[in-house]
Every structure is written in C-alpha cells, then in structure tokens.
Write an enzyme that holds these catalytic residues in place. Sequence first.
Site, mmCIF file in Angstrom:
data_model
loop_
_atom_site.group_PDB
_atom_site.id
_atom_site.type_symbol
_atom_site.label_atom_id
_atom_site.label_comp_id
_atom_site.label_asym_id
_atom_site.label_seq_id
_atom_site.Cartn_x
_atom_site.Cartn_y
_atom_site.Cartn_z
ATOM 1 N N ILE A 182 0.703 -1.269 0.163
ATOM 2 C CA ILE A 182 0.139 -0.021 -0.012
ATOM 3 C C ILE A 182 0.774 1.344 -0.078
ATOM 4 O O ILE A 182 0.391 2.484 -0.080
ATOM 5 C CB ILE A 182 -0.962 -0.132 1.091
ATOM 6 C CG1 ILE A 182 -1.928 0.873 1.357
ATOM 7 C CG2 ILE A 182 -0.135 -0.188 2.509
ATOM 8 C CD1 ILE A 182 -3.067 1.145 2.114
ATOM 9 N N PRO A 216 13.541 -0.656 10.426
ATOM 10 C CA PRO A 216 13.305 0.519 11.116
ATOM 11 C C PRO A 216 13.091 1.700 10.387
ATOM 12 O O PRO A 216 12.216 2.514 10.925
ATOM 13 C CB PRO A 216 14.597 0.387 12.122
ATOM 14 C CG PRO A 216 15.261 -0.646 12.092
ATOM 15 C CD PRO A 216 14.626 -1.374 10.705
ATOM 16 N N LYS A 217 13.529 2.008 9.074
ATOM 17 C CA LYS A 217 13.259 2.928 8.411
ATOM 18 C C LYS A 217 12.024 3.085 7.911
ATOM 19 O O LYS A 217 11.186 4.004 8.066
ATOM 20 C CB LYS A 217 14.485 2.964 7.239
ATOM 21 C CG LYS A 217 14.638 4.066 6.422
ATOM 22 C CD LYS A 217 15.537 3.546 5.382
ATOM 23 C CE LYS A 217 15.875 4.954 4.345
ATOM 24 N NZ LYS A 217 17.270 5.755 4.963
ATOM 25 N N GLU A 269 -0.819 1.661 12.032
ATOM 26 C CA GLU A 269 -1.910 2.118 12.625
ATOM 27 C C GLU A 269 -1.724 2.556 14.036
ATOM 28 O O GLU A 269 -2.192 3.684 14.626
ATOM 29 C CB GLU A 269 -3.438 1.277 12.678
ATOM 30 C CG GLU A 269 -3.768 1.442 11.021
ATOM 31 C CD GLU A 269 -4.308 0.055 10.836
ATOM 32 O OE1 GLU A 269 -4.015 -1.150 10.839
ATOM 33 O OE2 GLU A 269 -5.619 0.143 10.440
HETATM 34 MO MO1 MOS Z 1 -6.412 -0.269 7.487
HETATM 35 S S1 MOS Z 1 -8.125 1.044 8.196
HETATM 36 O O1 MOS Z 1 -6.913 -1.389 8.093
HETATM 37 O O2 MOS Z 1 -6.598 0.062 5.847
#
Ligand code: MOS
Length: 744
Positions: A461, A631-632, A704
């Site tokens: 993503i 870590p980056k 998140e």
């Molecule tokens: Mo995230 S809200 O699990 O793409």
Amino acid sequence: MSTTPASIIGTATPRIDGPLKTTGAAAYAADFHFERMAHAVPVVALIANGKIRKLDTSTAERMPGVLLVLHHDNIGPLYRTAPGDDNATNSEVRSAFEDEVIRHWGQHVAVVVAETLEMATAAAAAVHVEYDPQPANVRASLDDFKGKHKSVSERGDFDGAFSDAQVKIDATYITPIETHNPIELHASVAVWDGDHVTLYETTQGVVNHRVVMAQTLGLPVENVRVVSRFLGSGFGGKLFPWPHTAMNAVAARKLGRPVKLSLNRRMMFSSVGYRPRTEQRIKLGATKEGKLVALRHEYLNVTSQLDDFDEGCGEATPYLYSVANLEVASALVRRNVGAPMYMRGPGAVPGLYALEAGMNELADELKIDPLKLRLINDAEKDEDKKLPFSSRHFRECFEVGAKKFGWEKRTSSIGSMRRDGKLLGWGLAGASWVALRLPCTATVEFHSNDRVSVRCGTQDIGTGTYTIFAQVLHEKTGIPLDRIDVILGDSALPDGPMSGGSMVTGSVLNAIAAGADAATKRLVQLATATEGSAMHEAKAEDLVFTAGRIHKKDQVPADGVAFADLLHLARLNGLSAEGKTQPSWEDPKAKGFSLHSYGAQFVEVEWEPEIARLRVSRVVTVIDAGRIINPKAAANQVSGAVVMGVGMGLLEETVHDQRTGQPINGSMADYLMATCADSPDIDVTFLNYPDPAMGEYGARGVGEIGLAGVAAAITAAVYHATGVRVRELPVRIEHLLQSKILEA
Ligand code: MOS
C-alpha cells in the site's frame, strides 16, 4: 530494550521500489493505457434523499465521442454478496444501481463512456436528472438517538462499583466524520478478453477484490484477475470494492473495449467511505489512590441508510487496563450519507481518543500524574478474554517515553510552562492495536538466471512491503537484494492478505520464511540427485546452503556449487516451493494469548494566546510492536501516523451542507489535513521485543498503532496550556478563545 543479532532483519533498509517511484516507472492503476481505451465519468446525485423521477440521457448520448450511458435501467444485473460472507462488500453497489432511490448526496446515478476523458466529462454534465426529493437528514450530532445500546463486553457489576466509587468521571467525547485522502485517487481500468476480465485497480486486497467482483459481475472467480502493483496509499478506503469498479467493468464488457474510470477528489468524499462520526460516553470510577474500579464506554457512530457499520470504538477498552467492573456498548445512527469504511486504526483510534481523554481527566481529578495513573492500572493479563498477553510492554513504553520527552520537568498547573514567549502544554496517552497472523501462501523460487523471487497475492500500500519481503528472502538465502524479485499485487499469485489492520508483516513473513526453507531444502536434495554435481550422492543432511551456494558442512561455501549452476546442470529453469502461514488462532503457540501492540504518545503544544495560534511542536512516540523488520520504513509509518494524529486533533472534519447533504469541504483545498508546516518534531522509538506468538520473526507489524492516542495526548496538552477542556475534535480556535490566560 532487547538487542537483536546483526542481520538485515532489523536493519534500516531503503525501499527496493523507491527508484521505480521516484522515476515514474511504477505504474499505478490510472497509469495503465490500452489500445482503443475509452474513458468513463460518473454522474452523481445532487440530492441526499428521494427518488429519481426522470433520467434523460438523450442530449449526452448525442454529444461527440459518446459511446455509452449506463444507469440503473440498463446496467443489467449486479449481484450482491451473500450476508455473512467474509469478503462481503458494502452496500454502495446496491444503493447505486438496484433502484431509483437516492440515499446520499454523491451516490452514482449514471456513468458516461466516451472516446476521451474530456468528451465523457462534458457528456456527464449533460445527463439530465430530475428528482423527487425528500428531506435529507445529514445532521452531524447524533444526540437524537433514542434506542438502546447493545452490549459489546461486560464483566463484574459496573453500576454498583461506579455508584460506590470515590472519584468519578462522566464525559462525552466526539470525533467528526473524517475522510480518507490518499494521494492516489480511486481508479479502475477494465480489459475484457471474451468472458474474462482483468481489472487494473487501486485496492488494498487484490484477492478479495477478485472474489467480490466475480460475484458482483456474475462470473466464475477464475474469470477475474485483479492487478494492483503500486498504491498511492488508501488508509482503509481501498480495502473493499466500491461501485465505480463494477460500473466501469460493465461498461467495458458492453463496449468490448478497455475502459478507464478515475474518481475525482470531490467524489472521494461521497462514495468511497469515511471514518464515521462517533459520540462516546466514558464513565470512570476510581479509588482516591487512582485504582480503577468501574469503566463504562458506550458509543454511537453514524452509518448509511443500508449499512450496519459499527466503528468498534470499544475494541481496546476491555483489555487495556485492569478494572473489575466494565461495560462496553454500541449503537448506530442512520443518516443520508454514504457507507462508512475503516479508516486508519478503525475503532481503536477514535475509541482510544475517548478512553485516554477520560483517563487524563481522571488523573486531573485525582491530582495524580497521568503517567502514574496508567502504571497503577496496567493489566497483568487480558481481563476480557481471560488470556495472558503474548508480549506486552505498555509500562515500558511510558517509562522510555517519559525519559525521552523529559516528562519529569512537567509542572502540573495550567499555564505554568512557558518557552520563548509561548505557553507550553504537555500531555500523554496510551496506544494499542490488535495483532493477528492471517492465513496466506507465498511461493519462493530459485531461478536459473541467478535470481530468487517471492510471489504473494498481497500488495504494497506504500508502507514498504516489497522491501521487508526482500529482507526476509535475503536473510534466508544470503542472496543480495539486487538479485531478489518481490512479485505482489496480482490476484493470480498465491493467496495473500489484505493490506489492512497492519497485519501484512506479521502474516506474510512466516509464509516467506517457510517457502524459502522449503525451496532451499529442495535445492539441497537436487544437489544430491543431480549427476555431475560435486554433491551427487552426498547425504542431504551433510549439506548446507550459504549465500546462494550448496556445500558440505565441513567445506567453505566457495567449494560448493552455486544454485544457478546446479539448476543448469539439472536442466531446470527454476525450482520453487510454497510456504504457508498458520493463522494465529490455530497455532498452539498463539491461540492461548491475547495479541496486541502497545504504545505511548507524549505531546507538546505551543499556544500563543495573543494571536490564538496553537501548534503541536513536539511528539515522542514509543511503540511496542514486536520485532521491527525495517526500522526505516517502520519509523516512517509511525511518524506519518503521528502527523495524521495532528490532523485528527486539530484539523480534519468532513462537514455536510444541511440543505443539500453535500460534503461542503470535499476538496484538498477545503478539507484541512496536517501538512509539513503542521508537523511537529517527531521522535519514534521502537522497543523491539520479538513476540513469540507471531512466528519466526516475532513481528506484529506497524502503521495504525502510531495514530492511536495522539489526539488524546493533544487535547491533554491543550488543557495543560490553556485550561480549556475540548471534548469534541478537532480542537478549534473557537474553543481556545475561552481560555482565561490571555498572554504568555
Ligand atoms: Mo486499514 S483502516 O486496516 O487499511
């Protein structure tokens, strides 16, 4: 803090896909072009409730270059997913095309396809829609709710314990509708070949997207392929398919030509989800010493006319603190708005804003340091599931963060801290996020061209998934990164998980490791079975694989055979093996545990009362997310989340026009997000304790968790600087003008 042995796992590694992105070679969904490709532009409803009386497409159809206009009368069947299906999509497809009912502003009512984007745009504006409007309810406040909350979690006797408690907090916290604003717009390109379709998509789940679109279009699943090689992020808005994908695919099928559809930014505010508004009432009861005795968290969230979307605000509440008497309850309120959708840290992020804001108020009420209050109430085990934690270092997050931030220098009275002619406010909050290992498969292959690859039907993503997969393959094989190929973003690959819930790392690394081990084992066996190999008829158990070479244990690698030479000798182009991840809920080492990540957020705000300027100046964030692979990339994720937290605290809010139901700030200019200029100085620390329940690498994954708690720490800091208790996000100048402190 623990240390890890020197290895590429845990070493800051630049993104392997970075050059593709910086040079423009990475193809995002809307970058796909095909011969004879036509362009689709949606027509959206301009009322929020009512019916279409008349939909006149005749003018549009006569305009230059127009090929097709589709709407609910002629689009043909679009099938639903069955109730209870794991991969069920939301109801927007139903809402858009099953009938002439309008349920929210911006609902798709037609799609125009033309030779060029300009022709389609012009013709879409010429589709004439007449409505029978009904009064629309887009009221922001949910205080008209009259129903009953349903129980999410319960233990002990909340009512009794709360009424007997020595110190109490009872407050309602509000978070507004927030809209996902990834840089890359939602887009789909559909290319049919007979009754097979390939969808070039921007999706956080190629495998799920394929299943849902096959169902929606009435095709066998094997007739659909979904490709999403790169994403310009999604924040959850791209987890599930939305109606534009279906209408674009139908248009391409009817025309027998490839068709591209890209939503514009305004449409991104109405038909592809948002974080719903929440109104959360927190009741806390404690002893004078600060021990929690009662906790109730009840919340409402807005949803659409057709969806029962529960934001899940109570997710972290039942396990985060030790408290004997607890109730969590939820309810929904319908408005004439589109379907909500998970947005970064769904549930826990708005939920922890409320819970942690409540804890900060309780600390003030008790005159106890808010950090100390967390430590007093730290949980030894998950009191909800009655399970031990697999790995929890919540307390250490606070202790390490306090040291880095300089928390002991805080003076607790309001407006008591100043620097450079500004008032300072310091606040903190805890963070948590769920961890799971999802079942998935990865295939590792050694190739005769001296390269090694891994293939998995997950996608990057934008968080660094390509890179950490290459790191694992390098760790396992010793083959340098520039000879490793990571192939993702295609539903034709072995089933991989959605890029959601920060779960890809914790899930897929195990499958890759297993695949690499299995493929290496096959190579070793091949060496013993191949005539002409120096290892021919050696015992497999006497052989090892080091840095791409198979050799005897008592030899140096240089005396062995390179895998590519072995493959040539055996006349094989490649040799592969599949690895699988066992889901955490089936693994005996994981299923008896409560799996979560933890964190602590420390925030400093600067307040200039003379000019009413508030700024988040400094954030220290300490994250316990298991072992950190890169870590980056991980620090980049967490600092990005902190910036988003500044937006949540001070800026972000989608506002609906009460007359039309339109999101009136539906543009990048009007919807305020934190920019570079709003970004504080951010210090990210990872505790880096491998979680034994997460498999070989002990990684729970990040992203998140970095957003959780930030807004509560900001409102606590605002209170500390100004004396104004803001319980409704975002914090506005109007709130702060109530401050009694008029100069710094
Ligand atoms: Mo995230 S809200 O699990 O793409």
